[in-house]
Design a protein around this motif. Structure first.
Motif, short mmCIF file in Angstrom:
data_model
loop_
_atom_site.label_atom_id
_atom_site.label_comp_id
_atom_site.label_asym_id
_atom_site.label_seq_id
_atom_site.Cartn_x
_atom_site.Cartn_y
_atom_site.Cartn_z
N GLY A 138 0.77 -1.26 -0.02
CA GLY A 138 0.00 -0.10 -0.07
C GLY A 138 0.91 1.24 0.10
O GLY A 138 0.66 2.14 -0.97
N THR A 139 1.83 1.29 0.83
CA THR A 139 2.51 2.40 0.93
C THR A 139 3.55 2.76 -0.56
O THR A 139 3.76 3.81 -0.82
N LEU A 141 2.64 1.82 -3.36
CA LEU A 141 1.70 2.19 -4.24
C LEU A 141 1.35 3.86 -4.20
O LEU A 141 1.56 4.65 -4.91
N ILE A 142 1.20 4.28 -2.65
CA ILE A 142 0.98 5.74 -2.56
C ILE A 142 2.50 6.48 -2.99
O ILE A 142 2.31 7.45 -3.57
N GLY A 145 2.71 6.81 -6.58
CA GLY A 145 1.81 7.96 -6.92
C GLY A 145 2.16 9.39 -6.82
O GLY A 145 2.63 10.08 -7.61
N PHE A 146 2.97 9.36 -5.61
CA PHE A 146 3.49 10.89 -5.20
C PHE A 146 4.51 11.09 -6.12
O PHE A 146 4.80 12.34 -6.66
N GLN A 148 5.03 10.04 -9.14
CA GLN A 148 4.81 10.41 -10.61
C GLN A 148 4.14 11.74 -10.71
O GLN A 148 4.56 12.55 -11.47
N VAL A 149 3.34 12.25 -9.58
CA VAL A 149 2.99 13.70 -9.47
C VAL A 149 4.08 14.43 -9.33
O VAL A 149 4.29 15.52 -10.15
N GLN A 151 7.24 14.32 -10.42
CA GLN A 151 7.84 14.20 -11.56
C GLN A 151 7.40 14.99 -12.66
O GLN A 151 8.26 15.86 -13.32
N ARG A 152 6.02 15.07 -12.58
CA ARG A 152 5.55 16.04 -13.43
C ARG A 152 5.91 17.61 -13.22
O ARG A 152 5.84 18.76 -14.09
N LEU A 251 11.18 6.65 -13.03
CA LEU A 251 10.28 6.32 -11.83
C LEU A 251 10.16 4.71 -11.51
O LEU A 251 9.42 4.20 -10.68
N ALA B 300 -3.21 6.72 -8.47
CA ALA B 300 -2.32 5.78 -7.76
C ALA B 300 -2.37 6.07 -6.21
O ALA B 300 -2.43 5.22 -5.23
N ILE B 301 -2.04 7.24 -6.05
CA ILE B 301 -1.94 7.57 -4.64
C ILE B 301 -3.31 7.40 -4.11
O ILE B 301 -3.51 6.82 -2.78
N MET B 307 -6.42 1.75 0.17
CA MET B 307 -6.15 0.56 0.80
C MET B 307 -5.57 0.52 2.03
O MET B 307 -6.16 -0.12 2.83
N VAL B 308 -4.59 1.24 2.13
CA VAL B 308 -3.98 1.41 3.62
C VAL B 308 -4.81 1.99 4.80
O VAL B 308 -5.00 1.47 5.55
#
Ligand SMILES: Nc1ncnc2c1ncn2[C@@H]1O[C@H](COP(=O)(O)OP(=O)(O)OP(=O)(O)O)[C@@H](O)[C@H]1O
Ligand SMILES: Nc1ncnc2c1ncn2[C@@H]1O[C@H](COP(=O)(O)OP(=O)(O)OP(=O)(O)O)[C@@H](O)[C@H]1O
Ligand SMILES: O[C@@H]1[C@@H](O)[C@H](O)OC[C@H]1O
Ligand SMILES: [Mg+2]
Ligand SMILES: [Mg+2]
Lengths: 328, 328, 319, 515
Positions: A138-139, A141-142, A145-146, A148-149, A151-152, A251, B300-301, B307-308
């Motif tokens: 889970g972490t 995944l989070i 996500g962070f 990737q964001v 990165q933008r 990433l 994704a976040i 989930m968490v």
């Protein structure tokens, strides 16, 4: 039902060998490693030279450190699947922040997500008793996500690999990879922690028998929280080392190392049930995997075949260990 | 009624959440209609099968890390078998691939029972093996799918007696999902076999003492998981018309939806409906974020955070609900 | 204020070429003045994931979708649904099999043929080549494979030492070249599908023998061709700004100006550092101000109208 | 005898590692008989039932069913052979509802419902999840499920132990009728009232072996107690035990541990007692009378619902065992596997409490640790030939390690829960001696034992618990085994002459049945 009398029987050679191996789990591993290297040398005479050894070490080191994270978490009966994401985040943040920031600030920023993710993992597992697999997935995944964001937002500012990491990741000193300057202290620290500190004792104790540890006054959540934070910090540092080696921030940088890091710990004799194992075995496990990869490349084994073999080795080694340890 | 709420409370809550999300969707995009719902159903399809595969083993007290790899292998197998073959040949391909999933899944279970290596390690190993096998079948995405198969998930299912406006809300993909999943699940669930799966997950010892063949039941659970994963793999091939050897994000997604769907990771509890609704929720969240033109990486976040948070919340309730005086 | 909403779907993230493509799309949308909003689905995923993104864009009722496909056939159903919903579909960079979609792309077969032929000549028509492909299954990759194989057929003494897929990811390419070099197997040349500067880095770091390298016109690689001692190589142009061209094409179609052909191909050029003429081209093309992974061809004449500042700023309408 | 036994087991043996759960058990049950299986805690009754019903394999022995040798390998096979158990622990699947539990075992629903009604539960909802059903009802459902398939031999392991009087009464009625209808029942209970009201014969087990089979008739109880206890009944000597405890008589103003009105759910009611400095206080109770919870509460493992605990006069509240340890209270559980990290060394196990606190997580001072640990090892004479892993030690030595830990940590109060369970006579003697020595040094010991004879050897005083209450406190001089036994069964002191052990504290539900 059969009746059976227990009689002292002469101990067979096989059993004695098995007991010997069980008592010194490093020996069969070293033998396996030597065999793999020998095969390599036979297949491509002359390949095993100083440069090859340095190269192998260079690639085994990041894997071995991440496998150190797995070793420690597995000792408590857990697993840390967020190490790949953490390493990637630290590497990526370092490479992008160094462009505009002071190196110390960049370093601290790079380690920040590591600490946070470790803390969340530790609290989830230690306090809320979430299954470590779920928690760390889970972490991660989070975290991804962070990243990737993030990165933008830094697309335009570019990335740079600090010279020091360059030196650490790829440089050689007297033919030895500079990464050893990081790895040797880290390895010594891990081995020392596991064998000679109270915290190390508690990792084993908690993983072997949580109730017993509790009855001895151990507070589970403290141990687990500290553990996952340490694991994350190690992963973060691995990320910095790895970016110095690969020099291409992305990433998914360290993601391919995650499952092999679990495999290295498992092959190295650390039990996924907790309470048994050590870091020396893990280091050899990481070397075995690295040499195996080279061997498979040389054999022109297609990627598919490699993965199949890899899977079978993990399964076989775990099952074999279980047998050896079970009936002594 | 109160018992229904207590037992199905989680599922009811999820359903409410899903309905709420649909309302939100309609608010964001007033033009959201039956066609868009059909798209959602198609997107849900592979996820739903992956989650079903995971749910069965989790209910049986296990975990299957190889679901996504199993989907990849079955997908490329189907796609390469149908490549250049006649439309009729697909009538043979479908049962062949399903049988393949069933057998490989059973093999997972057999390895767990025979080697006594923990399920998580066994399925980690088979994850590599199945991935490797998928790459041997097709080293790059490719292959084909029969037209009639592709058509089977596109458009709506005409149902006699249903007015057209209502019929428009019955996409074929949804019908396929309901038929495949619930045609297997509903009869299974109340059968002796299904009860045995719940029993070994709930209390293995009590199950054994109740006369449940524990090992056989575990193998069957993994076989079913393989079957559902094969359905997932087929649905991938059907919707894209190709097979891809690199597994998609279905492992993580399946674990997330299982947890979100109210299936306890310890086993014995929950059903299929919750996880399936959870899949719809997670897919619809992504849709909504796209409709809002929000960076899809934020999803994704959000998925990870959901989930968490859900797992921690579940754990929190369990800790709170523990009767006074019970030892943890 | 613009009147159109355009959806974008891309499935490789963290690759400089693709980042430039996205920035070109944003810059062109802004410069055109015709676009009110961009709806961007930009992540690492496969055909199945891209299908979902496309369908979500359809639900979002965009006017056009500009897509860089993960797989030519794998997203056919989604593109077909988009066309049926009255949405203009433009594929950039690579071909798709859906006939209703417009395609604007570099000529990928020619791209590979040009570079490979030059490379094999440099190798003296014989030896072992390391063949580093792109993302397995992508049509740009399979088209380039056709070009590569065409050149290979012309040089029967050139053998492929190893073929790997970099997935168009820098880090993967770097890991692959490093582990290949670690095996000590000899090679005489490297052809890479646009993951180039990390390859040269690896040769330098490992103190491996410098062999000819053919890559794309990425800023870092172009710089290396100008500066790395002993490096002989060529950059074949492959503008990431094709994304901006995709936006222009989509807007033209929305405005009723359909192109004569369904497919528009941009012809690639080769810049090498073995001749003085080539060196001059490389010198003038070099742009150290760009990120090393960004192609230097940041605009395409007739197709893009934004300024360099606009593409580097990477801001779309409303941002 | 003319009738052949329905079930005939001989020479049954079962070892758990070093522990012999059964050595040589035999049991012969006739058709239509209700046969009691009796023995002290740990005698092997449950183990025998599990073996007969295929839940665990035996190491040795022969089982005949209707004269035929049968190899019952699983509970399912036992069912087919007509043997149906109700184990000591509930066997319904907790997450399934009752109906599903019936389906799972292929039990017919209507007969089940009929039996449930018969057993005194008129309105059972069979869609209720087993987990939500109170334990007592669950036991009855377990029984009804067994009855519904009309087994030839019904094996009931402490069926009535968790039941309130009204339900127990119904169960006894039903079981009695089983016997009358020609089926056999093997009935395990610690309640003599039930045995005499219900059973035809009794087989008595002691330390895993069958020591006799008797017909149930008035006055047989004393004989059964004698058989259950064996030669030990003669051996007890009040004086001998006191020799070692001479020095410990001096009492200070504050007791070491002072427990007042301790309350814990249905398990403990108003438990009050003191533990003095230098005292070994025994706790005697039948299985499941609340002693586990009492020790757990004192050890900080569970939080009591009410009452107070004071250490040296100061009230304490424990939310974690480390709090209790802080207050000098150490807990030695009866189950060694609960206390030891089996894969770790003797040294690590003994030194474990040293590292527990956050500030002790740093480097270990190896020299000092080695010294402390060695002296504890020497003190307990632990056989250290296999000290690399505790699991390789013999049971007795493992138990010594659990105690050595707290000697090394210098705990002032030690809670020993049945520390001699499953260990041999010699080691037991060492442990008795050690506990006395500790008391001599001013440490306080609370000592629960399931072996009554140990009381005389170790304790200064005995606290008897029954049904979660302190029912009596004996000075050790009066604590001979029969007296303790009666007290443990909840019988008032000196009631021996009245009706023997049959004088139940509860109104006897089966007066007619007995007559
Ligand atoms: N799984 C096991 N592992 C180790 N020892 C065991 C196990 N099961 C039982 N024992 C031991 O075997 C002996 C006999 O146990 P059993 O449960 O049969 O006794 P019992 O006569 O039923 O006692 P009670 O009256 O307390 O129920 C005990 O000493 C017990 O500790
Ligand atoms: N696997 C082993 N490896 C090495 N030494 C062992 C092993 N197993 C037992 N020993 C040693 O042999 C001794 C005798 O063991 P055993 O289990 O027979 O003891 P025991 O006579 O049953 O004692 P106890 O009554 O205390 O259980 C033990 O004290 C132990 O130190
Ligand atoms: O050259 C490549 C481009 O054509 C592809 O589609 O995306 C990544 C680039 O490196
Ligand atoms: Mg022994
Ligand atoms: Mg018992």
């Amino acid at each position: 039902m059969t009746s059976s009398a227990t009689m002292p029987q002469p101990v067979s050679f096989g059993r004695r060998l098995k007991r010997f191996m069980a008592d010194r789990p490093l020996i069969p591993l070293i033998i396996l490693l030597v065999i793999l290297v020998a095969i390599l040398q036979v297949l491509r005479p002359g390949i095993v030279n100083e440069r090859w050894i340095a190269n192998t070490a260079k690639f085994a080191i990041p894997l071995a450190i991440l496998a150190g994270c797995q070793t420690m978490t597995m000792l408590t009966g857990g697993i840390d699947l967020s190490v790949g994401t953490v390493a990637t985040m630290s590497a990526f943040i370092m490479a992008t922040q160094i462009v505009n920031q002071d190196p110390t600030v960049a370093f601290l920023l790079a380690m920040l997500p590591a600490v946070l993710i470790g803390l969340v993992n530790g609290i989830g597992v230690g306090v809320f008793r979430v299954h470590p697999l779920i928690m760390t997935l889970g972490t991660s995944l989070i975290g991804t996500g962070f990243l990737q964001v993030y990165q933008r937002t830094v697309i335009a500012s570019g990335a740079r690999i600090p010279d020091f990491l360059n030196w650490l990741g790829t440089g050689l000193t007297y033919g030895f990879p500079n990464a050893l300057f990081l790895f040797v202290p880290v390895a010594v620290l891990i081995v020392f922690t596991l064998n000679r500190t109270g915290f190390g004792r508690l990792l084993y104790a908690v993983g072997d028998n949580e109730r017993a540890a509790r009855l001895s006054g151990v507070r589970y959540w403290q141990v687990i929280t500290a553990l996952y934070v340490i694991s994350s910090l190690l992963a973060g540092i691995t990320g910095l080392l790895y970016i110095g080696l690969i020099k291409a921030p992305s990433l998914s940088l360290a993601e391919p190392l995650v499952l092999p890091s679990v495999a290295a710990a498992v092959i190295g004799g650390t039990s996924i049930f907790g309470g048994r194992g050590g870091y020396m075995g893990t280091i050899i496990g990481a070397l075995i995997l690295t040499v195996l990869t080279t061997l498979l490349t040389i054999l022109h084994m297609p990627e598919g075949g490699r993965r199949i073999l890899f899977g079978f080795i993990v399964l076989f080694v775990t099952a074999a260990y279980l047998r050896i340890i079970e009936d002594r | 009624m109160t018992r229904f709420l207590r037992r199905q409370g989680w599922v009811a809550g999820l359903l409410a959440l899903l309905i709420f999300l649909f309302v939100i969707t309609k608010l964001i995009q007033p033009g959201y209609g039956s066609g868009d719902f059909g798209s959602l159903a198609r997107a849900v399809l592979p996820y739903a099968f992956a989650v079903a595969a995971q749910t069965v083993v989790v209910i049986a007290g296990g975990i299957d890390l190889s679901v996504a790899a199993m989907m990849a292998l079955t997908s490329v197998t189907a796609a390469s078998m149908m490549n250049g073959a006649s439309e009729e040949y697909a009538f043979f391909v479908v049962p062949f691939v399903l049988a393949m999933g069933l057998v490989l899944g059973a093999l997972n279970g057999l390895l767990i029972v025979v080697t006594r290596v923990p399920d998580i390690v066994v399925t980690l190993a088979t994850l590599f093996v199945l991935q490797g096998a998928a790459l041997l079948v097709l080293d790059a995405p490719g292959g084909a799918a029969a037209e009639w198969l592709k058509a089977s998930v596109v458009g709506i299912m005409p149902i006699a007696g249903l007015p057209d406006w209502a019929d428009a809300w019955v996409p074929k993909a949804l019908v396929l999902l309901v038929v495949c999943l619930f045609a297997i699940w509903i009869p299974l669930r109340s059968s002796r076999l299904g009860l045995s799966i719940y029993a070994i997950g709930s209390d293995e010892l009590a199950a054994f003492r109740s006369g449940v063949p524990v090992a056989r039941t575990r193998i069957v659970a993994y076989a079913l998981s393989g079957l559902f994963a094969a359905l997932g793999g087929l649905s991938l091939t059907i919707s894209t018309g190709i097979g891809a050897p690199i597994p998609g994000p279905y492992l993580l997604a399946s674990v997330a939806a299982v947890v979100l769907g109210g299936v306890a990771l310890g086993g014995g509890k929950g059903g299929l409906l919750g996880p399936i609704i959870a899949v719809f929720v997670l897919r619809l969240v992504r849709t909504d974020l796209t409709l809002l033109a929000i960076d899809p990486n934020v999803t994704a976040i959000i998925e990870g955070a959901i989930m968490v948070a859900v797992v921690m919340f579940g754990a929190f309730i369990t800790i709170r609900g523990r009767p006074a005086g019970a030892t943890p | 204020e613009g009147k159109y909403t355009i959806g974008i779907s891309n499935t490789v993230q963290g690759n400089g070429w693709r980042e430039e493509m996205i920035c070109a799309m944003k810059a062109q949308a802004l410069a055109s003045g015709e676009v009110a909003k961009l709806n961007i689905a930009h992540r690492n995923t496969d055909a199945a994931g891209q299908l979902e993104d496309i369908r979500n864009l359809i639900s979002a009722k965009v006017n056009a979708i500009v897509v860089n496909p993960a797989d030519p056939a794998g997203i056919k159903a989604g593109l077909e649904e988009a066309t049926k919903a009255g949405i203009v579909v433009v594929a950039v960079d690579q071909a798709v099999t859906e006939p209703s979609a417009y395609i604007i792309s570099n000529n990928q077969e020619e791209y590979a043929y040009l570079g490979a032929k030059w490379l094999f000549k440099q190798m003296g028509g014989k030896g072992e080549v390391l063949y580093m492909r792109g993302a397995a299954g992508a049509s740009a990759d399979s088209d380039r494979d056709k070009g590569f194989k065409k050149a290979l057929a012309e040089f029967p003494d050139v053998k492929v030492a190893q073929e790997v897929f970099t997935g168009w990811q820098q880090d993967q390419g770097k890991q692959q070249i490093l582990s290949f070099l670690a095996t000590g197997a000899p090679i005489n040349g490297i052809w890479t599908s646009g993951i180039d500067n990390v390859i040269v880095d690896a040769l330098v770091e490992q103190q491996a023998p410098m062999v000819p390298v053919v890559g794309a016109d990425n800023a870092g690689f172009v710089g290396q061709l100008n500066s790395v001692k002993g490096l002989v190589g060529a950059a074949v142009t492959n503008p990431g700004s094709i994304g901006g061209a995709g936006i222009t094409l989509a807007l033209q179609i929305l405005d009723g100006k359909k192109p004569a052909e369904q497919t528009v191909l941009v012809q690639p050029q080769l810049w090498e550092n073995a001749t003085d003429d080539g060196k001059a081209k490389l010198k003038s093309a070099a742009d150290p101000s760009l990120s090393p992974e960004w192609p230097v061809s940041i605009s395409i004449p007739d197709w893009t109208t934004y300024t360099k500042d606009q593409i580097v700023a990477c801001k779309g309408p409303g941002e | 005898m003319t009738t052949n036994p329905l079930l005939d087991a001989t020479g049954v043996a079962k070892n758990y590692g070093a522990v012999a759960a059964l050595r040589n058990a035999s049991l012969s049950v006739l058709p239509g008989e209700v046969h009691a299986l009796m023995g002290a805690n740990g005698a092997g009754k449950s183990t025998l039932v599990k073996i007969l019903t295929g839940a665990i394999p035996a190491d040795a022995g022969r089982v005949l069913i209707r004269g035929e040798a049968r190899d019952v390998r699983s509970p399912a096979a036992a069912r087919r052979a007509g043997l149906l158990p109700v184990y000591q622990e509930p066997a319904l699947i907790p997450d399934l509802d009752v109906l599903s539990n019936l389906r799972l075992t292929g039990t017919p629903v209507e007969p089940f419902r009929a039996w449930v009604r018969e057993l005194g539960i008129p309105n059972l909802d069979i869609r209720e999840t087993a987990r939500d059903i109170p334990l007592a009802i669950l036991r009855v459902l377990d029984l009804a499920r067994a009855l519904a398939v009309e087994p030839d031999v019904l094996l009931l392991d402490e069926m009535t132990a968790a039941l309130p009087a009204n339900l127990a009464e119904k169960v006894l009625e039903v079981v009695r009728r089983q016997g009358d209808s020609g089926r056999s029942v093997i009935f395990i209970s610690h309640r003599f009232v039930e045995i005499s009201a219900l059973c035809d014969r009794a087989t008595v087990l002691r330390d895993g072996a069958t020591v006799g089979v008797v017909d149930i008739e008035p006055g047989i109880e004393e004989k059964i107690v004698e058989m259950m206890l064996g030669a030990r009944i003669e051996k007890t000597s009040v004086a001998a035990a006191r020799v070692a405890s001479q020095g410990s008589a001096a009492q200070d103003s504050h007791p070491r541990l002072s427990v007042r009105n301790l309350q814990l759910g249905t398990k403990l009611h108003d438990v009050s007692f003191d533990l003095a400095n230098g005292e070994v206080a025994g706790v005697v109770a039948l299985e499941g009378q609340g002693q586990d919870e009492l020790f757990a509460a004192l050890a900080g493992s569970i939080r009591p619902a009410g009452g107070t605990i004071a250490v040296d006069g100061a009230p304490v509240k424990f939310s974690h065992p480390s709090d209790a340890i802080q207050a000098g209270i150490a807990y030695v559980p009866g189950d060694r596997t609960e206390a030891l990290a089996m894969q770790r060394s003797v040294r690590e196990n003994i030194a474990l409490p040293f590292s527990a606190a956050l500030r002790k997580w740093g480097p270990i001072r190896v020299q000092r640790e080695r010294m402390v640990v060695s002296s504890a090892i020497a003190r307990l004479q632990i056989d250290t030939r296999a000290q690399g892993e505790v699991q390789r030690l013999s049971g007795g030595n493992q138990q010594k390690v659990t105690i050595a830990r707290w000697i090394a940590a210098d705990a002032r109060t030690i809670l020993c829960f049945d520390p001699t369970r499953g260990i041999d006579v010699g080691t037991k003697q060492e442990i008795y001696k050690l506990l006395r020595e500790l008391a001599g040094l001013g440490k306080s010991v609370l000592f629960y034992t399931s072996e009554l004879e140990e009381v005389q050897r170790v304790c200064d005083r005995v606290i008897v618990i029954f049904g979660g209450r302190v029912v009596d406190t004996f000075p050790v001089e009066l604590a001979d085994e029969p007296a303790l036994m009666r007290a443990a069964y909840g019988l008032p002191r000196g009631a021996r002459e009245d009706v023997g052990i049959l004088a139940d504290v509860r109104p006897t539900p089966d007066a007619e049945a007995a007559s």
